[in-house]
Design a protein around this motif. Sequence first.
Motif, PDB file in Angstrom:
ATOM      1  N   LEU A  57       0.834  -1.203   0.000  1.00  0.00           N
ATOM      2  CA  LEU A  57       0.000   0.000   0.000  1.00  0.00           C
ATOM      3  C   LEU A  57       0.867   1.250   0.000  1.00  0.00           C
ATOM      4  O   LEU A  57       0.622   2.181  -0.785  1.00  0.00           O
ATOM      5  CB  LEU A  57      -0.938  -0.010   1.211  1.00  0.00           C
ATOM      6  N   ALA A  58       1.889   1.291   0.854  1.00  0.00           N
ATOM      7  CA  ALA A  58       2.780   2.453   0.900  1.00  0.00           C
ATOM      8  C   ALA A  58       3.486   2.655  -0.434  1.00  0.00           C
ATOM      9  O   ALA A  58       3.684   3.796  -0.884  1.00  0.00           O
ATOM     10  CB  ALA A  58       3.796   2.276   2.029  1.00  0.00           C
ATOM     11  N   ARG A  59       3.872   1.554  -1.076  1.00  0.00           N
ATOM     12  CA  ARG A  59       4.523   1.634  -2.389  1.00  0.00           C
ATOM     13  C   ARG A  59       3.613   2.278  -3.426  1.00  0.00           C
ATOM     14  O   ARG A  59       4.051   3.098  -4.248  1.00  0.00           O
ATOM     15  CB  ARG A  59       4.915   0.228  -2.847  1.00  0.00           C
ATOM     16  N   LEU A  60       2.328   1.920  -3.376  1.00  0.00           N
ATOM     17  CA  LEU A  60       1.387   2.358  -4.399  1.00  0.00           C
ATOM     18  C   LEU A  60       0.878   3.782  -4.181  1.00  0.00           C
ATOM     19  O   LEU A  60       0.501   4.457  -5.140  1.00  0.00           O
ATOM     20  CB  LEU A  60       0.207   1.394  -4.467  1.00  0.00           C
ATOM     21  N   ILE A  61       0.836   4.254  -2.935  1.00  0.00           N
ATOM     22  CA  ILE A  61       0.248   5.575  -2.669  1.00  0.00           C
ATOM     23  C   ILE A  61       1.264   6.595  -2.167  1.00  0.00           C
ATOM     24  O   ILE A  61       0.918   7.765  -1.990  1.00  0.00           O
ATOM     25  CB  ILE A  61      -0.906   5.479  -1.645  1.00  0.00           C
ATOM     26  N   GLY A  62       2.509   6.164  -1.963  1.00  0.00           N
ATOM     27  CA  GLY A  62       3.501   7.028  -1.323  1.00  0.00           C
ATOM     28  C   GLY A  62       3.865   8.280  -2.081  1.00  0.00           C
ATOM     29  O   GLY A  62       4.369   9.236  -1.485  1.00  0.00           O
ATOM     30  N   ASP A  63       3.653   8.301  -3.388  1.00  0.00           N
ATOM     31  CA  ASP A  63       3.924   9.506  -4.168  1.00  0.00           C
ATOM     32  C   ASP A  63       2.686  10.386  -4.325  1.00  0.00           C
ATOM     33  O   ASP A  63       2.776  11.489  -4.868  1.00  0.00           O
ATOM     34  CB  ASP A  63       4.452   9.126  -5.558  1.00  0.00           C
ATOM     35  N   LYS A  64       1.537   9.887  -3.869  1.00  0.00           N
ATOM     36  CA  LYS A  64       0.282  10.635  -4.036  1.00  0.00           C
ATOM     37  C   LYS A  64      -0.190  11.271  -2.737  1.00  0.00           C
ATOM     38  O   LYS A  64      -0.918  12.269  -2.756  1.00  0.00           O
ATOM     39  CB  LYS A  64      -0.811   9.697  -4.563  1.00  0.00           C
ATOM     40  N   TYR A  65       0.200  10.680  -1.613  1.00  0.00           N
ATOM     41  CA  TYR A  65      -0.232  11.153  -0.297  1.00  0.00           C
ATOM     42  C   TYR A  65       0.964  11.274   0.629  1.00  0.00           C
ATOM     43  O   TYR A  65       2.010  10.671   0.396  1.00  0.00           O
ATOM     44  CB  TYR A  65      -1.243  10.179   0.314  1.00  0.00           C
ATOM     45  N   LYS A  66       0.771  12.056   1.699  1.00  0.00           N
ATOM     46  CA  LYS A  66       1.777  12.117   2.756  1.00  0.00           C
ATOM     47  C   LYS A  66       1.514  10.949   3.695  1.00  0.00           C
ATOM     48  O   LYS A  66       0.466  10.899   4.365  1.00  0.00           O
ATOM     49  CB  LYS A  66       1.706  13.453   3.497  1.00  0.00           C
ATOM     50  N   VAL A  67       2.454  10.005   3.746  1.00  0.00           N
ATOM     51  CA  VAL A  67       2.227   8.708   4.397  1.00  0.00           C
ATOM     52  C   VAL A  67       3.242   8.474   5.506  1.00  0.00           C
ATOM     53  O   VAL A  67       4.444   8.749   5.335  1.00  0.00           O
ATOM     54  CB  VAL A  67       2.309   7.555   3.367  1.00  0.00           C
ATOM     55  N   LEU A  68       2.759   7.941   6.631  1.00  0.00           N
ATOM     56  CA  LEU A  68       3.613   7.450   7.713  1.00  0.00           C
ATOM     57  C   LEU A  68       3.413   5.948   7.818  1.00  0.00           C
ATOM     58  O   LEU A  68       2.276   5.471   7.896  1.00  0.00           O
ATOM     59  CB  LEU A  68       3.243   8.118   9.041  1.00  0.00           C
ATOM     60  N   LEU A  69       4.506   5.188   7.821  1.00  0.00           N
ATOM     61  CA  LEU A  69       4.477   3.731   7.921  1.00  0.00           C
ATOM     62  C   LEU A  69       5.170   3.313   9.213  1.00  0.00           C
ATOM     63  O   LEU A  69       6.320   3.691   9.455  1.00  0.00           O
ATOM     64  CB  LEU A  69       5.179   3.104   6.716  1.00  0.00           C
ATOM     65  N   ILE A  70       4.475   2.526  10.041  1.00  0.00           N
ATOM     66  CA  ILE A  70       4.992   2.111  11.346  1.00  0.00           C
ATOM     67  C   ILE A  70       5.083   0.592  11.403  1.00  0.00           C
ATOM     68  O   ILE A  70       4.157  -0.115  10.994  1.00  0.00           O
ATOM     69  CB  ILE A  70       4.067   2.613  12.480  1.00  0.00           C
TER      70      ILE A  70
END
Length: 353
Positions: free
Chosen positions: A16-29
């Motif tokens: 999910l982070a790979r697919l949306i990381g350039d479109k949204y500001k994402v935090l992965l924990i």
Amino acid sequence: MYDITIIGAGPAGANLARLIGDKYKVLLIDKRDLENHNPNQSICKCCGGLLAPDAQKMIAKLGLGIPKDILVNPQLFAVRTIDLNNNLERLYQRFYYNMDREKFDRWMVSLIPNAVDKSFNSLFNGFNKISDGYEIRYIHKGQELRAKTRIIIGADGASSKLRKLISKDVNTPEKYISIQEWYKCTDPMPYYTGVFDEEITDFYSWLIPKDNYIILGSALRPRDNTREKYELLKRKLTRLGFSFDSKVKTEGAFIYRTKKLSQFYLGAEGITLIGEAAGAISPSSAEGISYALKSSLYLAQSLEYGINGYFDRYKNMVKGIKFNLLLKNLKSPAMYNPLIRRLAMKSGFSSIK
């Protein structure tokens, strides 16, 4: 202020982070450190490390190719089925990628865009509702940190703390404890072995070769004398000629078994679940990587049109997963009912002579 916070960096969260990381500001924990290799890391994923055909199909659909250094010997083209209840054995042709699961997870994380903020060695601790979303709390290096986010995604598996916090009135899938022990093995068998024995578990046990090791695992009911059942399994297999003398390590984890569609739970608008946290795992084989990749892809596609209304789009997209879980449950009696399994194995249908 983050748009999306993802709890868990396994295949579901990382994809999910790979697919949306350039479109949204994402935090992965994630509680593991999946960027810096630490041989002394005590937290590891308890998994057989087999990439089943459904997962292979999803890898292809995502346009990915697995690096060869993730694979381990031998590659597997057959399943040896041992039915201890009926004293039967068959060999069936199946195709699995045999891999190092930790390397697979690290590879998935390596594909995440640099724009994603990653907090590893971090433990999700809870959340509060605020006017424009949520404030999450997580422990990093002994210190509680906070972050604001518009939505929270739970990709934290069968022990999902997020699901526990939001699903008080929802059926939880049946929970099993997976125990695996690694043993040194100089002559590994060239197939994956599935073991069925109702005296041990109403699920199944497995033997998987990994380079110079063999893994013995079993999915057992918690609080049902799990250690005694596991030791009984070893004694029974020892009588069949297996050797469990040189133990290297022991692993354990909870896994879900979704026997009812009501146990497949996506969360709600603003707090949403993917992968095994949602109950997306095969009730017949406990295979979960294909569902992790599929559900994270569907959520990413639902977010392509913006955050507003994403959850209804996601619910509509996962109807195929629900139908697949239904089919897997219909298949289960052929595997787990001793009489039906006996008839199927005695027939020799689709087995290798």
